[in-house]
Every structure is written in structure tokens, then in C-alpha cells.
Write an enzyme that holds these catalytic residues in place. Structure first.
Site, PDB file in Angstrom:
ATOM      1  N   ASN A   1      81.692  32.728  24.845  1.00 32.89           N
ATOM      2  CA  ASN A   1      81.685  31.894  25.708  1.00 32.89           C
ATOM      3  C   ASN A   1      82.177  31.505  26.981  1.00 32.89           C
ATOM      4  OD1 ASN A   1      84.753  32.109  24.969  1.00 32.89           O
ATOM      5  ND2 ASN A   1      84.457  30.283  25.282  1.00 32.89           N
TER       6      ASN A   1
ATOM      7  N   THR B   1      87.948  34.476  11.850  1.00 34.49           N
ATOM      8  CA  THR B   1      87.871  35.850  11.844  1.00 34.49           C
ATOM      9  C   THR B   1      89.090  36.945  11.814  1.00 34.49           C
ATOM     10  OG1 THR B   1      85.425  35.820  13.153  1.00 34.49           O
ATOM     11  CG2 THR B   1      86.069  37.339  13.375  1.00 34.49           C
TER      12      THR B   1
ATOM     13  N   GLU C   1      98.384  38.376  26.225  1.00 37.51           N
ATOM     14  CA  GLU C   1      98.031  39.437  27.174  1.00 37.51           C
ATOM     15  C   GLU C   1      98.191  38.496  28.215  1.00 37.51           C
ATOM     16  OE1 GLU C   1      94.522  40.243  26.102  1.00 37.51           O
ATOM     17  OE2 GLU C   1      95.038  41.058  23.866  1.00 37.51           O
TER      18      GLU C   1
END
Ligand code: NAD
Length: 487
Positions: free
Chosen positions: A155, A235, A468
Site C-alpha cells: 500500500n 500473514t 517502531e
């Protein structure tokens, strides 16, 4: 860039060299529906070669000073910035996003990611403490982990890839990265600049291919002790299982089903323009996009009317046209999936106010085979519906009225995701109260997508594990060691 029937053929970038692959995958231009590029279909062999190259480069790169590493990264950023237009065109063609979005968001942010982490890692300090009664001095050392495996989605291709590569190499790791097989071109273009930037061979290796082949080989490689993954929750489950036997360090940045809560005292104009943007930007293909809008009942009818009017003005069209707000969705399959949610909403008795099935698109002839869908607004969907529970990841948003603050928070929290939320109110006390109770890694109040890269980014619940950004990336990409010295 190859066009007009001439195909672009990418090669893996391993140990500072471009290497052909024995098999290739077709990559489509989503705005035309035509194949325009061939991407290496790498497997365990290519991944293993890349990991070996990264291991070889590690001793030298990790022993350089952060300032030396920063110099190389800043040079790479400069080279990319000088080619901003070229990168933006490639990102738009590969992903379907508008040129305007690629030019103003994707590529500038990719450049900024490199510069930010080049600088940021030079400003962290480690801890020191004295235990007087034992006469000991304690301090911590942080060291790079080794070969980092980096996997990114389609994306925001280069934006999210550099969000990983930059902190990984700034902290002294070497990397093997695997971008999405659907959007690999800008990563390959960046590799073409590595040598000129002075990135030593093997520090950044790019292996192209699918998740089940190249991605799986990377996650399952015994010499890759750390994996940073951005992509879907489904995933992430596979990656978690695959990496578990090796006790790898994992950072998982996953999907969202992000709520907006709009109170009656909100600045309606500002809220509507920002929430239309937060719902539909980049075709709704941003993990942080708003997909459930809870509006206080007293203003619901007015809000709905104004929101639908604004959504109708959100133009979907040729990505290269500067008047387009949205381009094409990433693939035919994804378009069908997103349309399927609108169909389901209709079958369940919801009202589709604009967009899919209501408004026709006026596309140029060259875009007729592309994967376009107009901004779609739905109301009357039950909270328990799959439309309100699952990540749609397209230009679709649902509006629903609420009566009480308590109720709004509980409904906003009533999904398995917990990535981002927005709150609209002029009441500071309420904003604090609601922000504290929302289950989301990021809460924006009276704004959306304002990011200070120093601050933690990530989700709770099924939206991710770890954070992060700034200090969090520094911590993730390094191992800490406590040293105790007795006098
Ligand atoms: P995806 O999970 O299908 O793929 C992401 C990456 O993982 C791709 O490179 C893919 O090839 C790879 N992959 C797939 N299967 C793999 C496997 N078995 N082993 C290793 N790698 C594998 O996701 P997508 O469709 O590319 O991206 C959309 C998803 O990403 C959405 O759910 C979106 O919310 C999420 N996303 C999250 C963030 C965030 O920061 N939280 C940002 C952007 C996108």
C-alpha cells in the site's frame, strides 16, 4: 520507465550486484489492468545467497560509527530526493495511487525516513546506574542484532520499506528485504542508487518474490535473528509460527478497523474534511484509514448529509490527473473483495449513500480496464456485521449514531483490531478520558495522520506486536546488554 508494451524486468540486488532470477511474476499497472513489469520469483536459493551476503557485510558495517553510517544514508536520501519525480511516477504506476499522493507523501516520506533514522540513532543514550552498597557501576550497551529480515506490503511500498531499512542499517544491522511482489519497482530503483551513495555491498540486499516462497524462506532462515513485518494479521500468524522455533525477535505491524468518534461539540467542517480524507486517502489503502465513524445522535443527520456530499466530491480517476483524489485499487482480486463488502452491506439491509453501485465513474479510455472504485459511504450496518468487524482496506466507510460517551468507546473497542482511532471534540477533559480508554496504539484528536517519528507507532490486539519509531526502533533493532563493574 518501460511502457508502450516494453516490459520492465527487475533483478534481485544481492551483495551489491543485480542478479537475474530463473522465474518471474507478472506485475500489473492497476490503472490499466495490463502487465507492465516482471518481478523475480525468488525462493530459498536466492534468499540464502542474500543472507550470506548480508552476513559477510555485517562485521564491517556494524563496527562503523553511527555518524559514518549516517553519511551514507543521507547521501542515499539526497540521491532519491533528486529523482523524486521519477520515483513518484514509478510508485503511482506500480500501485495505482495518484501521482499527487506519491509525490507529496510516499517519496518525500521515504527520503525523510532515511534522514530521520540517520540522525536519530546518533542521539540515543544508554542507561547507567550505580549500586552504592555493592560499589558497583552498571551500564548498558546496545549492539546491532545481525541480519535483519524485512517484509513490507503493497500500500505504501517505498515508504514502509524505508521505515524498516533506515533504522535497521542506522543501528548497524545488515538487511535482506522483501517488498510486496505487487509493488517492487521503487525498491529496485532505490537499489540502483546504493553504490553511488556508498552503501557497501551486502549491507542492503533486496530479494523480490512472493510471500509463500521468498518471504517464507526469509522468515525461516536460521541466520536471520530478527524479522520486521508489516502486512496483514493473517500473514503475521504464519510468520509467528514459522519463526517460533528460532526464537526470533519479531515486530509485527498489522491491520486495523479504525474508529472515529465524533461528539456534537466537534468542529464539524474540520471534522468532515479530515474524516473524508482519513476514510478515502490512497483509495482507503492505508492501515490507519478510518472505516467506522460513530457520530453523536443529535448531529447524525446533518453530519451524514454533509459527509456524503463531501465524499461525492472525492474524485476517483486517472492517477496521473492532478484533479484525482484517488486512483486505482491494487488488484482485480482486491477490488472484488472490497466490492464484496458493499454487496454484503446491501444484503444485510444497510444503505449505501454514494459510491459503489450508486455513482458511475467517468474514466478515460486508457483506464477502463483498471481497478477503480468510487468513495463509498454506508450507514445502517450492525456492529456485529463483517462489514463493521473486518478490515476492508478500500474506499469504504460506515457511519453509525451513538447516544453516550461510554457506548461510543465500547463500540469503538468492539473489534479484534486496535491500531488507530480519532476523537473529535472541543472538550479537553473528554478527549483525555476517551483517549485513555480507547484500545488503539495511536489516538488522534481533532486531526489525523499527524506523525512525529520519534514517537511509538504500532497497534494493540490483532493490530500488532511491538512498536517502531524513534527510540522503539532503536530498541528493536539492537540487543541490550547490562555490564556490571565492581570497583
Ligand atoms: P500481506 O500480509 O498479504 O503481505 C505483506 C507482505 O508479506 C508481502 O510482502 C507478502 O509477499 C509477504 N508475505 C505473504 N505471505 C507471507 C509468508 N507466508 N511469509 C512471509 N512473508 C509473506 O499484506 P498486504 O496485502 O501486502 O498488505 C495489506 C495489509 O497490510 C493490511 O492488512 C494493512 O492494514 C496492513 N498494513 C499495516 C500497516 C501498519 O503499519 N500497521 C501498514 C501498512 C499496511
Amino acid at each position: 520507465m518501460a511502457d508502450n508494451g516494453i516490459q520492465l524486468v527487475l533483478e534481485n540486488y544481492i551483495g551489491g550486484k543485480f542478479l537475474p532470477c530463473s522465474a518471474y511474476i507478472d506485475s500489473y499497472d492497476p490503472s490499466t489492468g495490463r502487465v507492465y513489469c516482471k518481478v523475480p520469483d525468488s525462493g530459498s536459493e536466492e534468499v540464502d545467497t542474500a543472507v550470506r551476503a548480508a552476513k559477510e557485510a555485517f562485521p564491517d558495517w556494524s563496527s562503523r560509527s553511527p555518524a559514518d553510517r549516517a553519511q551514507v544514508m543521507n547521501k542515499l536520501a539526497d540521491l532519491m530526493e533528486a529523482r523524486l519525480e521519477e520515483f513518484a511516477q514509478a510508485e503511482s504506476k506500480d500501485q495505482g495511487k495518484t501521482m499527487t499522493f506519491a509525490r507529496t507523501v510516499d517519496i518525500p516520506r521515504s527520503v525523510h525516513n532515511l534522514r530521520f533514522f540517520a540522525s536519530s540513532v546518533q542521539h540515543h543514550t544508554t542507561d547507567c546506574s550505580q549500586m552504592d552498597h555493592m560499589g558497583c557501576l552498571n551500564y548498558t550497551i546496545r549492539s546491532p542484532v545481525g541480519v535483519a529480515g524485512l517484509i513490507s506490503p503493497w500500500n505504501l511500498p517505498l515508504y514502509l520499506l524505508t521505515w524498516k531499512i533506515a533504522p535497521a542499517i542506522a543501528t548497524g544491522n545488515t538487511v535482506v528485504a522483501k517488498p510486496s511482489e505487487m509493488t517492487s519497482v521503487t525498491a529496485w530503483m532505490m537499489c540502483k542508487l546504493m553504490n553511488e551513495a556508498g552503501v557497501p555491498p551486502g549491507v542492503v540486499n533486496m530479494v523480490f518474490g512472493t510471500g509463500p516462497r521468498a518471504g517464507d524462506a526469509l522468515v525461516g532462515h536460521p541466520d536471520v535473528p530478527l524479522v520486521s513485518f508489516t502486512g496483514s494479521t493473517a500473514t503475521a500468524r504464519v510468520i509467528t509460527e514459522r519463526s517460533a522455533p528460532y526464537c526470533k525477535k519479531l515486530s509485527l505491524e498489522l491491520g486495523g478497523k479504525n474508529p472515529a468518534i465524533v461528539f456534537a461539540d466537534a468542529d464539524m467542517e474540520q471534522c468532515i474534511s479530515t474524516t473524508v480524507r482519513s476514510s478515502f486517502s490512497n483509495q482507503g489503502e492505508i492501515c490507519l484509514c478510518t472505516s467506522r465513524i460513530f457520530v453523536e445522535r443529535s448531529i447524525f443527520p446533518e453530519f451524514l448529509e454533509k459527509f456524503v456530499a463531501a465524499a461525492r466530491k472525492w474524485k476517483t480517476g486517472d492517477p496521473s490527473d492532478v484533479s484525482s483524489n484517488n486512483g486505482a485499487l491494487i488488484s482485480k482480486e482486491h477490488l472484488e473483495k472490497v466490492r464484496g463488502f458493499v454487496k454484503l452491506a446491501r444484503e444485510e439491509g444497510a444503505q449505501v449513500h454514494c459510491g459503489e453501485g450508486v455513482d458511475a465513474l467517468d474514466l478515460p479510455a486508457r483506464n477502463l480496464g483498471g481497478y477503480f472504485m468510487p468513495a463509498t459511504v454506508i450507514s445502517g450496518v450492525k456492529d456485529s456485521s463483517r462489514v463493521m468487524q473486518e478490515e476492508i482496506f478500500g474506499p469504504v466507510t460506515c457511519l453509525a449514531p451513538f447516544d453516550l460517551e461510554e457506548e461510543a468507546v465500547s463500540r469503538a473497542n468492539g473489534v479484534r483490531y486496535g491500531l488507530a482511532a480519532t476523537v473529535w471534540s472541543r472538550d479537553v477533559g473528554r478527549v483525555h478520558r476517551v483517549a485513555r480508554r480507547l484500545q488503539a496504539g495511536l489516538v488522534w484528536t481533532n486531526c489525523w495522520l499527524v506523525r512525529d517519528l520519534n514517537l511509538p507507532f504500532g497497534g494493540m490486539k490483532n493490530s500488532g506486536v511491538g512498536r517502531e519509531g524513534g527510540k522503539d526502533s532503536y530498541h528493536f533493532f539492537t540487543e541490550v546488554k547490562t555490564v556490571t563493574i565492581k570497583q
